[in-house]
Structures are given as structure tokens and as C-alpha cells.
Scaffold this motif. Structure first.
Motif, PDB file in Angstrom:
ATOM      1  N   VAL A 101       0.851  -1.221  -0.085  1.00 53.34           N
ATOM      2  CA  VAL A 101       0.199   0.018  -0.109  1.00 53.34           C
ATOM      3  C   VAL A 101       0.873   1.246   0.067  1.00 53.34           C
ATOM      4  CG1 VAL A 101      -1.844   1.335   1.157  1.00 53.34           C
ATOM      5  CG2 VAL A 101      -1.758  -1.342   1.439  1.00 53.34           C
ATOM      6  N   SER A 103       1.254   5.284   0.330  1.00 56.09           N
ATOM      7  CA  SER A 103       0.619   6.194   1.120  1.00 56.09           C
ATOM      8  C   SER A 103       1.545   7.509   1.217  1.00 56.09           C
ATOM      9  CB  SER A 103       0.011   5.927   2.282  1.00 56.09           C
ATOM     10  OG  SER A 103      -0.501   7.136   3.045  1.00 56.09           O
ATOM     11  N   VAL A 111      -2.887   4.514   8.033  1.00 57.16           N
ATOM     12  CA  VAL A 111      -2.904   3.607   7.312  1.00 57.16           C
ATOM     13  C   VAL A 111      -2.623   2.142   7.719  1.00 57.16           C
ATOM     14  CG1 VAL A 111      -2.266   2.227   5.096  1.00 57.16           C
ATOM     15  CG2 VAL A 111      -2.796   4.722   4.844  1.00 57.16           C
ATOM     16  N   VAL A 129       3.439  -1.252   3.829  1.00 53.78           N
ATOM     17  CA  VAL A 129       2.863   0.195   3.677  1.00 53.78           C
ATOM     18  C   VAL A 129       4.314   0.819   3.239  1.00 53.78           C
ATOM     19  CG1 VAL A 129       1.850   2.233   4.765  1.00 53.78           C
ATOM     20  CG2 VAL A 129       0.952   0.083   5.358  1.00 53.78           C
ATOM     21  N   LEU A 145      -1.977  -1.154  -4.203  1.00 50.81           N
ATOM     22  CA  LEU A 145      -3.024  -0.003  -3.876  1.00 50.81           C
ATOM     23  C   LEU A 145      -2.313   1.236  -3.588  1.00 50.81           C
ATOM     24  CD1 LEU A 145      -6.198   0.113  -3.241  1.00 50.81           C
ATOM     25  CD2 LEU A 145      -5.461  -0.116  -0.869  1.00 50.81           C
ATOM     26  N   ALA A 265      -8.804   5.378  -2.536  1.00 49.09           N
ATOM     27  CA  ALA A 265      -8.007   4.186  -2.770  1.00 49.09           C
ATOM     28  C   ALA A 265      -7.954   3.853  -4.374  1.00 49.09           C
ATOM     29  CB  ALA A 265      -8.716   3.084  -2.164  1.00 49.09           C
TER      30      ALA A 265
END
Length: 302
Positions: A101, A103, A111, A129, A145, A265
Motif C-alpha cells: 500500500v 501512502s 493506514v 505500507v 494499492l 483508494a
């Protein structure tokens, strides 16, 4: 959903949400993979069921009315509760594998907090992350993502709106004690600005529009760096409210939210049915349903 003569179909609410997220009928239809006439028809059915106009149809497109905004807010709460319920029921179909993910650095802790709860229900799921201020390439699998603070306009990517992030003005008590402000929010203040590399983020845009060049004493490459500069008594910063936390001696100068980031997202559309991706997105939706008021810059939830 049926209430004393009121017949509202959840699918119709999803069509309204799609228009709210996409900002246009054609974009919503593309995201839902249906014909624009289908979106228009389903929204018309919802308006008939509720007895209220939800969108204003203009030559430029469709704009939510005040009633439409209220219905969208309710639909988002339902969406978040359904996402939370999905998490609870998903133990029987546990997700496995790794989900990377992407971010922003500032939002990465939120997150991580949202996804940490997945460990018990999905022990075979690994979350990575990756904090960065750069835009990762999902097609090249730099991440599975991306949590982005803006609506993705690129063709070929799917997105789901998570919520909003509010920005406001902050400075230390020590700095404010040495300053004689004027009537405007920035009058008389030294301003902490942003560098050209992040000139499009909401805080940077607001500073560029409201602060004179001479008032900007220092420029930073991220909201976290701007907050650090403020904590060093360098002046007033404009940062997302959520990154401030309970910093001692730091004062929010105005209750006003001066800027907003819409959070999405973003993922590859062909991967929308992957269990591991759906579980992660649902966890993020549930987090915004729970903490959305605080993240938007309002009163923190209890």
C-alpha cells in the motif's frame, strides 16, 4: 431497504455515490462499467423513491443538490458499516498473500493503524505500507494499492473514495506570544510555505493564494516538515489536522478548515475482485467511517 412506503434500493445509492466520487455522469458510468443512461435512470429512480431532487442536471454535467449531499453522507456511512461488517464476516474466507500500500508519509501511520486489525482475521495476509510523496506506478506493480489525496484522472485506474482530510493553520504558543496579528488569518505572521515539488497539495495551494511572497520565510517539501518548522517557532504552517495530534504548545489558529484533500483508494480495475485487495480497501473505508469527522478537521470522535 423499505420503510413505511419508502422503497430505496442500495444499488441506486451506489450509483449516486459513483456520481459524487467521479464528479460527472460519464466518469461514473465508466467506473461502474455501465451505460451513462443506466446511471441517469437509477438516480432518477432514487429521486422518485425519496421524493427529492438529488442532482441538478446542467449542460456542464450533474451537481449534487443539498438533499443529494445529505443522501450521499448517509450512503457513505452505510458503505463504511457494510465494509466493517464484511471484515467481521470475512474470517471464513481469509485473505492471503502480500498487499503493498502506497501512502503519503504523513498519512502512513493512519493506514497502518487501519490495517493492523486485519492480522487476527487474516493471519496469511501481509501488509507493506510504503510511505512516499511520489506517485507510484500501479501498472508497473510498484504498489498494489495507492491511497491518494486527490481524485485520480488517469485512464485505466479504478478508485474508491474513502473520505476527506481537513487542513488548518497552526503555530506554537511561543511564536504567537511574539507576534501581533492583523485582521486576516495570515496578517503579521511569518508563513511556512511549500517547495515547488509539492506545489499542488491543498496546503501549498492555499498558502500560494493567501500569503504574500515576502511573508513566506521558509519552504518545506512535505506537511511533516512544515509541522516540524512550526514546532521550531518558525511561524504559521498549513497542515492536515490529523498530523498535529496533541503536540504540546501548538495552537490551532482558527476553527476553520482552510483546505481539503479528497482521499481515494486507487487500484487496477482488473484486480477489484481479489480478496486480499478488497479486504484492505474495506478496512480503509471502515476507518474513515469511524474517524471521518476528526480526519476532516472537525471534533475528534470519542
Amino acid at each position: 431497504m423499505h420503510y413505511a412506503g419508502l422503497h430505496v434500493h442500495w444499488d441506486d445509492l451506489k450509483y449516486l455515490l459513483a456520481v459524487a466520487d467521479a464528479g460527472a455522469l460519464a466518469s461514473a458510468a465508466k467506473a461502474l462499467r455501465v451505460d451513462p443512461s443506466t446511471v441517469s435512470r437509477r438516480i432518477a429512480a432514487l429521486e422518485k423513491a425519496l421524493g427529492a431532487e438529488l442532482v441538478a442536471r446542467t449542460p456542464e454535467g450533474m451537481t449534487l443538490t443539498a438533499a443529494g449531499e445529505r443522501v450521499v453522507a448517509v450512503a457513505r456511512r452505510i458503505d463504511g458499516e457494510l465494509a466493517a461488517l464484511t471484515q467481521e464476516l470475512a474470517a471464513g474466507a481469509a485473505a492471503t498473500g502480500t498487499v503493498v500500500v502506497s501512502s503519503t508519509e504523513a498519512f502512513a501511520s493512519y493506514v497502518l493503524r487501519a490495517l493492523a486489525a486485519l492480522d487476527e482475521a487474516h493471519p496469511g495476509l501481509q501488509i507493506e505500507v510504503a510511505p512516499t510523496m511520489k506517485k507510484v506506478d500501479l501498472r508497473r506493480r510498484e504498489a498494489d494499492l495507492a491511497v491518494r489525496m486527490y481524485r485520480e484522472e488517469s485512464e485505466g485506474l479504478a478508485q474508491r473514495k474513502l473520505g476527506s482530510i481537513g487542513w488548518s493553520l497552526y503555530a506554537t504558543e511561543r511564536y504567537l506570544a511574539t507576534t501581533a496579528p492583523g485582521r486576516g488569518l495570515l496578517d503579521g505572521h511569518a508563513v511556512i510555505g511549500y517547495s515547488d515539488t509539492v506545489s499542488t497539495i491543498p496546503g501549498a495551494v492555499w498558502v500560494a493564494a493567501h500569503a504574500s511572497e515576502g511573508a513566506i520565510r521558509i519552504r518545506c517539501g512535505s506537511p511533516s516538515a512544515a509541522l516540524s518548522a512550526a514546532l521550531a517557532d518558525a511561524g504559521v504552517c498549513v497542515v492536515p489536522c490529523f498530523i498535529v495530534g496533541s503536540q504540546p504548545g501548538l495552537v490551532r489558529i482558527t476553527d476553520q478548515v482552510v483546505a481539503q484533500s479528497e482521499v481515494y483508494a486507487v487500484f487496477l480495475p482488473e484486480r477489484r475482485t481479489e480478496t486480499k485487495l478488497r479486504v484492505v480497501i474495506d478496512a480503509l473505508v471502515a476507518m474513515f467511517a469511524r474517524d471521518g469527522v476528526a480526519l476532516a478537521g472537525g471534533t475528534p470522535s470519542a
